[in-house]
Design a protein around this motif. Structure first.
Motif, short mmCIF file in Angstrom:
data_model
loop_
_atom_site.label_atom_id
_atom_site.label_comp_id
_atom_site.label_asym_id
_atom_site.label_seq_id
_atom_site.Cartn_x
_atom_site.Cartn_y
_atom_site.Cartn_z
N THR A 65 -10.04 -10.24 -5.95
CA THR A 65 -9.40 -8.92 -5.84
C THR A 65 -8.21 -8.97 -4.89
O THR A 65 -7.16 -8.38 -5.16
N LEU A 66 -8.37 -9.68 -3.78
CA LEU A 66 -7.28 -9.81 -2.81
C LEU A 66 -6.09 -10.54 -3.44
O LEU A 66 -4.93 -10.12 -3.28
N SER A 96 -4.28 -8.23 -5.83
CA SER A 96 -3.52 -7.20 -5.11
C SER A 96 -2.24 -7.78 -4.51
O SER A 96 -1.15 -7.20 -4.64
N ILE A 151 1.67 -6.85 -5.44
CA ILE A 151 2.58 -6.36 -4.41
C ILE A 151 3.80 -7.27 -4.29
O ILE A 151 4.94 -6.80 -4.16
N LEU A 202 -0.93 -1.06 2.74
CA LEU A 202 -1.13 0.10 1.88
C LEU A 202 -0.09 1.18 2.18
O LEU A 202 0.50 1.77 1.27
N THR A 237 3.36 0.09 0.93
CA THR A 237 3.43 0.15 -0.53
C THR A 237 3.67 1.57 -1.01
O THR A 237 4.54 1.83 -1.85
N ILE A 252 -0.93 0.09 -7.87
CA ILE A 252 -1.10 -0.96 -6.86
C ILE A 252 -1.80 -0.39 -5.62
O ILE A 252 -2.68 -1.04 -5.03
N ILE A 259 -5.51 -0.12 -6.36
CA ILE A 259 -6.16 -1.44 -6.32
C ILE A 259 -6.28 -1.92 -4.88
O ILE A 259 -7.33 -2.43 -4.46
N LEU A 260 -5.20 -1.78 -4.12
CA LEU A 260 -5.21 -2.22 -2.73
C LEU A 260 -6.19 -1.39 -1.90
O LEU A 260 -6.87 -1.92 -1.02
N TRP A 261 -6.27 -0.10 -2.21
CA TRP A 261 -7.22 0.78 -1.51
C TRP A 261 -8.66 0.33 -1.79
O TRP A 261 -9.49 0.26 -0.87
N THR A 296 -9.60 -2.67 -2.65
CA THR A 296 -9.78 -3.96 -1.96
C THR A 296 -10.05 -3.75 -0.48
O THR A 296 -10.92 -4.40 0.12
N LEU A 337 -5.63 5.29 -8.75
CA LEU A 337 -5.20 4.36 -9.79
C LEU A 337 -4.99 5.08 -11.11
O LEU A 337 -4.02 4.83 -11.83
#
Length: 390
Positions: free
Chosen positions: A127-128, A131, A135, A192, A195, A237, A240-242, A244, A278
């Protein structure tokens, strides 16, 4: 008393969890009966680590780029567009950047002494990686979009294009290698914020002439907006980052506090919010079913954020009083804002969306910071014993 000397007994667990590779020094912070041990990587060691790892892929990518422009049989290389310098940097930079980031991060995971953190990092690695790759691609596309706007119709000969390519791709690879040393909960939160802020600002600037604010905030992601993909990609993004970030924070905490059901409920709320964010980006506010789905996701995000605000005294009883009051105050502000829009139609839709999103995202970031301070930081402290030496 001034000449009194003490011997500090450091727990074996604390020593075993240290990783002093790559020339790191040991940092100690003593507070009452707590001792925090932290490997500190000096700037010289960071620089040495980065130079050793980013130059080789940069040279290899430059060689590939040189062969590519020779194969193109075009003596002039445009800055942007198809078969351009920007396209090559984005393509090769993504490959070499992630090619540098992934092995180095996996190496750090293998060297991790804390078994709980090691298992957590291993599970969260895919997942990382996804992400970070998104990004990186989004940042490079946005960067060259801005450069192309400033230097319109710019073209270069092959030698100049190759030199510029090496400079750009080296910067990309250096940043990706350096990012490995920064991976942490705090870094993910900063990433985050950057972004969301940068992506939304780009969407606002590109649509300023369309007077987007006279419609609604979601107009930035519709088919009528210019470069709507920037706004939608930002929300996707960010979602997804949230998600993660939530995993990165909650998984190790819940392994240490297995019976803490309140944390599980809070994690469900936050994961639900990430999915809604998302979905807002994946479902543009275009007419028809997409409009209904987009509005539903936005309303669910408000509910999913307001719920834990109101339940904060039960979900995080150990949080400081200021944050609890701030949570209730934020929830009250959201209710008042909703009344001003739905009840008396004082606020425009754009103002309503911006205020609600601003309040919600600010509170969520503060919440993550408080969870980190309450649980994760606490788990990194060890009890020590002071013995007087005669």
């Amino acid at each position: 008393m001034a000449n009194q000397r003490y011997e500090i007994e450091i727990p074996e667990e604390a020593v075993n969890n240290l990783d002093l590779t790559d020339g790191a020094k040991l940092g100690l912070v003593v507070n009452d009966a707590s001792l925090t041990l932290t490997p500190v990587l000096t700037e010289n060691n960071k620089q040495e680590l980065s130079i050793r790892r980013f130059l080789v892929p940069s040279f290899l990518a430059t060689i590939a780029f040189a062969f590519w422009i020779l194969w193109q049989k075009n003596p002039l290389i445009p800055l942007t567009g198809d078969s351009s310098l920007a396209t090559a940097v984005i393509f090769f930079g993504e490959i070499t950047g992630m090619g540098s980031f992934i092995p180095l991060h996996l190496k750090n995971i293998r060297q991790e002494k804390d078994l709980i953190k090691k298992k957590t990092d291993t599970r969260l690695a895919p997942t990382l990686f996804f992400s970070i790759a998104l990004i990186q691609a989004f940042a490079m596309i946005a960067f060259f979009w801005a450069i192309g706007y400033l230097f319109q119709a710019a073209i270069f000969d092959r030698l100049t294009a190759t030199i510029l390519f090496f400079v750009f791709v080296s910067i990309v690879n250096y940043l990706m290698v350096y990012t490995v040393t920064l991976i942490s909960t705090s870094f993910m939160m900063v990433l985050l914020i950057i972004t969301i802020v940068c992506g939304v600002l780009v969407a606002m600037v590109t649509n300023s002439r369309l007077l987007w604010w006279q419609h609604n905030f979601s107009f930035l992601g519709t088919a009528k907006a210019h470069f709507s993909w920037t706004f939608n990609a930002t929300l996707i993004i960010a979602g997804i980052l949230w998600g993660t970030l939530i995993d990165y924070l909650f998984v190790p905490i819940q392994k240490r506090y297995k019976q803490h059901h309140r944390l599980t409920i809070l994690r469900v709320f936050l994961t639900f919010d990430a999915l809604c964010l998302l979905a807002i980006g994946a479902l543009p506010n275009n007419p028809g079913l997409l409009h209904i789905a987009h509005d539903t996701a936005a309303n669910l995000l408000i509910v999913g954020t307001g719920g834990p605000m109101l339940l904060i005294y039960w979900l995080l009883p150990n949080a400081n009083r200021e944050f609890k009051l701030f949570s209730l105050g934020t929830a009250l502000s959201m209710v008042v804002t909703a009344f001003l829009f739905y009840g008396i139609r004082y606020l425009s839709l754009t103002a309503f969306e911006i205020i609600i999103l601003g309040l919600g995202i600010s509170w969520l970031l503060l919440l993550m910071q408080n969870i980190h301070m309450l649980y994760e930081t606490k788990s990194q402290s060890y009890q020590v014993t002071l013995k007087s030496i005669e």
